[in-house]
Motif scaffolding. Structure first.
Motif, mmCIF file in Angstrom:
data_model
loop_
_atom_site.group_PDB
_atom_site.id
_atom_site.type_symbol
_atom_site.label_atom_id
_atom_site.label_comp_id
_atom_site.label_asym_id
_atom_site.label_seq_id
_atom_site.Cartn_x
_atom_site.Cartn_y
_atom_site.Cartn_z
ATOM 1 N N THR A 132 0.779 -1.292 0.130
ATOM 2 C CA THR A 132 0.104 0.116 -0.080
ATOM 3 C C THR A 132 0.805 1.364 0.107
ATOM 4 O O THR A 132 2.167 1.012 0.299
ATOM 5 N N SER A 133 0.433 2.377 -0.421
ATOM 6 C CA SER A 133 0.990 3.610 -0.540
ATOM 7 C C SER A 133 0.180 4.688 -0.266
ATOM 8 O O SER A 133 -1.128 4.755 -0.656
ATOM 9 N N ALA A 134 0.689 5.768 0.195
ATOM 10 C CA ALA A 134 -0.145 7.186 0.351
ATOM 11 C C ALA A 134 0.873 8.167 -0.071
ATOM 12 O O ALA A 134 1.903 8.191 0.104
ATOM 13 N N PHE A 135 0.340 9.265 -0.915
ATOM 14 C CA PHE A 135 1.109 10.100 -1.406
ATOM 15 C C PHE A 135 0.560 11.622 -1.044
ATOM 16 O O PHE A 135 -0.660 11.680 -1.425
ATOM 17 N N TYR A 136 1.155 12.681 -1.190
ATOM 18 C CA TYR A 136 0.662 13.938 -1.135
ATOM 19 C C TYR A 136 1.851 14.744 -2.128
ATOM 20 O O TYR A 136 2.965 14.990 -1.830
ATOM 21 N N GLU A 137 1.343 15.469 -2.947
ATOM 22 C CA GLU A 137 1.998 16.492 -3.857
ATOM 23 C C GLU A 137 1.350 17.994 -3.283
ATOM 24 O O GLU A 137 0.198 18.344 -3.639
ATOM 25 N N TYR A 138 2.657 18.767 -2.947
ATOM 26 C CA TYR A 138 2.190 20.108 -2.874
ATOM 27 C C TYR A 138 3.316 21.178 -3.416
ATOM 28 O O TYR A 138 4.472 20.849 -2.960
ATOM 29 N N SER A 139 2.830 21.833 -4.394
ATOM 30 C CA SER A 139 3.694 22.804 -4.932
ATOM 31 C C SER A 139 4.949 21.899 -5.570
ATOM 32 O O SER A 139 4.867 21.160 -6.515
ATOM 33 N N LYS A 140 6.162 22.218 -5.036
ATOM 34 C CA LYS A 140 7.239 21.645 -5.707
ATOM 35 C C LYS A 140 7.669 20.471 -4.804
ATOM 36 O O LYS A 140 8.780 19.794 -5.041
ATOM 37 N N ARG A 190 6.931 16.386 -2.851
ATOM 38 C CA ARG A 190 6.024 15.371 -2.919
ATOM 39 C C ARG A 190 6.236 14.518 -1.695
ATOM 40 O O ARG A 190 7.858 14.100 -1.297
ATOM 41 N N PHE A 191 5.352 14.108 -0.817
ATOM 42 C CA PHE A 191 5.666 13.291 0.143
ATOM 43 C C PHE A 191 5.064 11.756 -0.020
ATOM 44 O O PHE A 191 3.861 11.614 -0.607
ATOM 45 N N SER A 192 5.697 10.598 0.311
ATOM 46 C CA SER A 192 5.265 9.328 0.067
ATOM 47 C C SER A 192 5.427 8.354 1.240
ATOM 48 O O SER A 192 6.365 8.544 2.054
ATOM 49 N N PHE A 193 4.309 7.760 1.331
ATOM 50 C CA PHE A 193 4.501 6.548 2.842
ATOM 51 C C PHE A 193 3.896 5.398 2.130
ATOM 52 O O PHE A 193 2.779 5.485 1.638
ATOM 53 N N GLY A 194 4.567 4.192 2.642
ATOM 54 C CA GLY A 194 4.123 2.890 2.277
ATOM 55 C C GLY A 194 4.397 1.874 2.910
ATOM 56 O O GLY A 194 5.426 2.146 3.932
ATOM 57 N N VAL A 195 3.685 0.677 2.629
ATOM 58 C CA VAL A 195 4.140 -0.391 3.489
ATOM 59 C C VAL A 195 3.969 -1.640 2.488
ATOM 60 O O VAL A 195 3.137 -1.892 1.867
ATOM 61 N N ASN A 196 5.068 -2.309 2.361
ATOM 62 C CA ASN A 196 5.237 -3.334 1.485
ATOM 63 C C ASN A 196 5.097 -4.752 2.134
ATOM 64 O O ASN A 196 5.797 -4.668 3.395
ATOM 65 N N ASN A 197 4.470 -5.608 1.772
ATOM 66 C CA ASN A 197 3.966 -6.875 2.216
ATOM 67 C C ASN A 197 3.547 -6.745 3.652
ATOM 68 O O ASN A 197 4.119 -7.212 4.592
ATOM 69 N N PHE A 198 2.419 -5.728 3.880
ATOM 70 C CA PHE A 198 1.744 -5.301 4.914
ATOM 71 C C PHE A 198 1.109 -6.422 5.969
ATOM 72 O O PHE A 198 0.942 -6.411 6.865
ATOM 73 N N THR A 199 0.749 -7.301 5.072
ATOM 74 C CA THR A 199 0.525 -8.590 5.841
ATOM 75 C C THR A 199 1.475 -9.747 6.665
ATOM 76 O O THR A 199 1.120 -10.633 7.250
ATOM 77 N N ASN A 200 2.559 -9.270 6.186
ATOM 78 C CA ASN A 200 3.883 -9.681 6.773
ATOM 79 C C ASN A 200 3.942 -11.334 6.084
ATOM 80 O O ASN A 200 4.191 -12.308 6.986
ATOM 81 N N GLU A 201 3.715 -11.616 5.082
ATOM 82 C CA GLU A 201 3.879 -13.009 4.559
ATOM 83 C C GLU A 201 5.147 -13.571 4.365
ATOM 84 O O GLU A 201 5.959 -12.814 3.888
ATOM 85 N N LYS A 202 5.211 -14.539 4.996
ATOM 86 C CA LYS A 202 6.726 -15.375 4.708
ATOM 87 C C LYS A 202 6.583 -16.401 3.400
ATOM 88 O O LYS A 202 5.632 -17.291 3.561
ATOM 89 N N TYR A 203 7.166 -15.927 2.453
ATOM 90 C CA TYR A 203 7.165 -16.603 1.239
ATOM 91 C C TYR A 203 8.394 -16.931 0.531
ATOM 92 O O TYR A 203 9.548 -16.383 1.069
ATOM 93 N N TRP A 204 8.585 -17.837 -0.311
ATOM 94 C CA TRP A 204 9.884 -18.429 -0.954
ATOM 95 C C TRP A 204 9.574 -18.134 -2.466
ATOM 96 O O TRP A 204 8.669 -18.623 -2.873
ATOM 97 N N THR A 205 10.790 -17.718 -3.013
ATOM 98 C CA THR A 205 10.995 -17.956 -4.766
ATOM 99 C C THR A 205 12.103 -18.913 -4.767
ATOM 100 O O THR A 205 12.918 -19.317 -3.822
ATOM 101 N N GLY A 206 12.421 -19.107 -6.212
ATOM 102 C CA GLY A 206 13.727 -20.141 -6.313
ATOM 103 C C GLY A 206 13.455 -20.491 -7.766
ATOM 104 O O GLY A 206 12.748 -20.391 -8.497
ATOM 105 N N TYR A 207 14.706 -21.282 -8.205
ATOM 106 C CA TYR A 207 15.011 -21.458 -9.631
ATOM 107 C C TYR A 207 15.805 -22.662 -9.192
ATOM 108 O O TYR A 207 17.160 -22.622 -9.224
ATOM 109 N N SER A 208 15.039 -23.814 -9.041
ATOM 110 C CA SER A 208 15.883 -25.143 -8.672
ATOM 111 C C SER A 208 16.399 -24.851 -6.912
ATOM 112 O O SER A 208 17.301 -25.600 -6.622
ATOM 113 N N THR A 209 15.848 -23.942 -6.451
ATOM 114 C CA THR A 209 16.375 -23.245 -5.033
ATOM 115 C C THR A 209 15.245 -22.904 -4.128
ATOM 116 O O THR A 209 14.110 -22.868 -4.732
#
Length: 803
Positions: free
Chosen positions: A757-765, A767-786
């Motif tokens: 999620t993200s929130a942003f505010y632009e005023y004149s010149k 820009r402020f932004s705030f966000g949370v990545n993976n806000f549900t705190n998911e533990k997950y894996w990716t891989g390529y034979s790994t």
């Protein structure tokens, strides 16, 4: 978990359908009777594209703003009008136009007197444009072409979307593309080519920049990226085989110098010690504004979300553009990166071990500590990537132009690369694969001739090119086995796996050396023509010829070079577009080809042929309601043939195949003022056939998850409430992924849903932004034979000053 995964898959497809229905209903209520089309192009007095210029029929609600190429197109009822061209800081222009029912009216090129800085001050309102859509590209077919005229499927991630999501790397940008999934993050080792993704069942990397060589071995910062183009399917015809895969390619479109002083300074901060300072500064260097300079630079530091580790890097990307005259321009660019990092833990399966011996068939059954690195954190490496680019554009005539490209890439690494072998669910082997002053150099020189001309009444858009590509590698991998340890012991001291102890082991000769020293040249020629057969029917035909010269591999111990061979390959391509509704609905089909050069002899002593992939694809592209609803739906079928497989214990045969087919859908919509949607869904079915018995009939480990989906929803509040304030939410879904799939057993990474999620505010010149990545705190894996654990919840923020 199975029921949850199934519901996600069904809801992903249903969600896309719902967006189409809602968007169509919403637009249907707004749309009036449209009788004709108005097209045109707006340029500045310096002959540059004039973006965000308002073009409107006087006294009506019909109109649009120009896109990044200065182009505009919209519909209006038949009649005589005044076309009003306006922008802050310029004098309005009024032009007489006649709209005819069922026809397209092309307005002569409109020139406005405005500076680039004035153009940048306009904020695009949600009710005027679908800001996440870029309908035009110069690189996908190496000619300027709109999406509805293009028989190839591709996605374009715009700078507006990247900024809204507070994204700073290519890895995170790619998450907006249907069917793309990250398998490995970048290691930073020379020649590795950065992160590995999967597309349509095949591994792919981000190796191109503005359509030419642009290899970066580290995580790629977006500081100099205007947009990211992801092409789907085998693309060797126009881009060769070395920088593409059968799944497609990833092309970074860079920022360009412009003719006024301007820029942006940004500070990003986040969890796990994340700090990033970046600057984008542009200025003309002479009063005539013929010599333009732009500098993009960033410093990044990211601590580890695990027990220890870090990544530190500095990127400096200068660009110099010299406009010699109206016909000739010369541009020089550089991408300079230096950094130091530890490699995030990567868990391999012990060679030949079965899942029964492992005692687990799923990542959740392992006793791995998600947050441990199983070393003391000082096993780091130094990395460098130095890329240089030059391009000369020359306008031969009104219908022909020449583009000469020069690109060189240099990657270097020196240091430790720890990794782990799973012996059982309770024990692992700790190993290291260091690089010792390893480097790889690549060179790409291209000459392209582009034409836009008519033969009779048939419009031709042509490109013909010559391409020389060279690779020179001097890499040395030092491998050492350190020990075997329990995976999850409260009493074992894991910090013994460190720089001092490994260095002492290597000093006694306890290691293996794997040299990777070779060179090769590729000489290629290609041609492509996009032909407008009728007003609605467009065809493409293209062909490429490659001569590959492998100059052999050098063994520093024996001082002997071996494995020299040459190989030729043809790569054809065909495409067909029929605009069912002119400029709104296109039916498309394509045949695309890719190949891989193969070295060696088969069981009869015959030289191997290049491995080859052929794709057949068809679908529909739409751009409705003045571009507020765009979508691509496609079905593809790829067959890879001439795969080398064992014939007996010592000899090989070249008759293996791999099949990959699937469906992809992308929707980008602006259903009502301020609300934007980016959604995607993909299904892929891949399997080996006629190949080694241990993998015959199985899904390749490069194929990733069969089902993936992406979604981003954003809303910018009306200016009557809080001007410049917006919010966004979205994420990614991936079904279960078999990263081990042989006769020894199947090992699966669970499905996951990651929400941001993200929130942003632009005023004149500012820009402020705030966000949370993976806000549900998911533990997950990716891989390529790994197995590669991924970052849990991260809070991020930024502040930017524009000038």
């Amino acid at each position: 978990m199975f029921k949850f995964s199934l519901s996600i898959k069904n809801s992903s497809a249903g969600l896309l359908t719902l967006f189409l229905l809602i968007s169509g209903f919403s637009y249907g209520q707004q749309k009036g009777t449209v009788k004709g089309i108005i097209q045109g192009n707006v340029v500045t007095t310096q002959k540059e594209a004039a973006e965000n210029i308002s073009v409107k029929l006087k006294g009506t609600s019909y109109g649009v703003v120009t896109d990044k190429n200065g182009e505009f197109e919209f519909k209006a009822p038949a009649g005589n009008y005044k076309l009003v061209v306006s922008h802050v800081g310029i004098k309005n222009q009024e032009i007489d136009v006649v709209v005819k029912g069922g026809e397209t009216t092309v307005v002569p090129v409109i020139t406005v007197q405005i500076t680039a800085s004035a153009l940048k001050e306009v904020t695009i309102n949600g009710n005027k444009t679908n800001k996440f859509v870029k309908k035009h590209t110069d690189d996908v077919q190496k000619i300027p072409l709109d999406n509805l005229e293009n028989p190839q499927v591709y996605s374009n991630i715009t700078s507006a979307l990247l900024e809204e999501q507070n994204v700073t790397t290519v890895d995170n940008a790619i998450k907006n593309v249907p069917g793309i999934q990250t398998m490995w993050q970048a290691t930073g080792r020379s020649g590795d080519g950065g992160a590995y993704y999967t597309s349509r069942g095949f591994a792919v990397q981000s190796l191109l920049r503005d359509g030419v060589l642009g290899n970066v071995s580290n995580t790629i910062d977006l500081i100099n990226v205007e947009s990211v183009e992801v092409l789907k399917g085998p693309s060797a015809t126009l881009f060769g085989s070395a920088l593409t895969s059968y799944g497609g390619l990833i092309n970074r479109v860079t920022k360009k110098p412009y003719d006024t002083l301007g820029g942006q300074i940004t500070y990003n901060v986040g969890s796990y010690g994340f700090n990033r300072v970046s600057a984008d500064v542009n200025t003309p260097l002479d009063s005539a504004k013929k010599l333009l300079f732009r500098l993009n630079t960033a410093f990044n530091y990211q601590g580890s979300w695990q027990q220890n580790g870090f990544s530190r890097g500095t990127t400096v990307d200068p660009s110099l553009l010299y406009k010699v005259n109206d016909r000739l321009s010369i541009q020089f660019d550089a991408e300079l990166f230096e950094g130091n990092n530890t490699i995030q833990p990567i868990y391999f399966f012990s060679y030949g071990a079965t899942t029964d011996q492992l005692g687990a068939t799923n990542a959740k059954q392992l006793n791995l500590d998600y947050y441990k690195t199983y070393n003391n954190g000082d096993l780091s490496q130094q990395s460098k990537s130095y890329n240089f680019f030059g391009v000369i554009n020359y306008k031969i005539s009104d219908h022909w132009k020449s583009q000469t490209n020069f690109s060189s890439a240099y990657s270097y690494s020196n240091g430790f690369g720890p990794y782990y072998y799973l012996m059982s669910k309770d024990s692992m082997a700790r190993d290291d694969q260091s690089t010792r002053n390893s480097w790889q150099k690549q060179l790409d020189v291209q000459e392209n001739i582009n034409g836009d001309f008519n033969i009779g009444k048939l419009r031709n858009r042509f490109v013909g090119g010559l391409d020389f590509y060279r690779v020179n590698s001097d890499q040395s991998f030092i491998e050492g086995s350190y020990d075997v340890v329990p995976i999850n012991s409260s009493t074992f001291n894991y910090t013994g796996f460190n720089k001092a102890n490994l260095s002492a082991q290597y000093a006694t000769g306890g290691y293996y050396v794997y040299p990777y020293i070779f060179s090769s040249n590729t000489y290629a020629a290609y041609a492509s023509d996009v032909l407008n057969i009728t007003d609605k029917l467009i065809a493409q035909a293209a062909i490429r010829f490659d001569h590959f010269d492998n100059q052999g591999s050098y063994n520093p111990t024996t001082q002997v070079k071996s494995g020299m061979y040459t190989q030729n390959a043809w790569s054809p391509k065909f495409g067909l577009i029929y605009q069912l509704v002119k400029n709104e609905v296109s039916l498309f089909a394509n045949y695309q080809n890719g190949f891989t050069n193969e070295n060696g002899l088969d069981y009869t002593g015959k030289t191997f042929r290049p491995e080859e992939a052929n794709q057949i694809e068809g679908g529909v592209k739409i751009s409705l309601f003045d571009g507020k609803l765009t979508s691509t739906l496609s079905y593809y079928d790829i067959k890879v043939q001439d795969i080398i497989r064992p014939y007996n214990a010592t000899l090989n045969i070249q008759d293996g195949t791999q099949l990959s087919k699937g469906f992809e859908a992308e929707v980008i919509a602006n259903p009502f003022t301020g609300f934007n949607v980016v959604a995607g869904f993909a299904y892929n079915d891949s399997k080996y056939t006629d190949i080694s018995p241990d993998i015959n009939g199985t899904r390749p480990t490069t194929a990733g998850s069969p089902y993936t989906a992406n979604l981003w929803l954003s809303y910018r509040l009306p200016k009557e409430l809080i001007k410049g304030l917006g919010i966004g939410i979205g994420g990614n879904y991936a079904s279960a992924n078999d990263v081990l799939n042989t006769s020894t057993g199947v090992f699966t990474l669970p499905s996951y849903v990651v929400l941001n999620t993200s929130a942003f505010y632009e005023y004149s010149k500012y820009r402020f932004s705030f966000g949370v990545n993976n806000f549900t705190n998911e533990k997950y894996w990716t891989g390529y034979s790994t197995l590669n654990p991924q970052m849990p919840r991260q809070v991020v923020g930024s502040v930017a000053f524009k000038f």
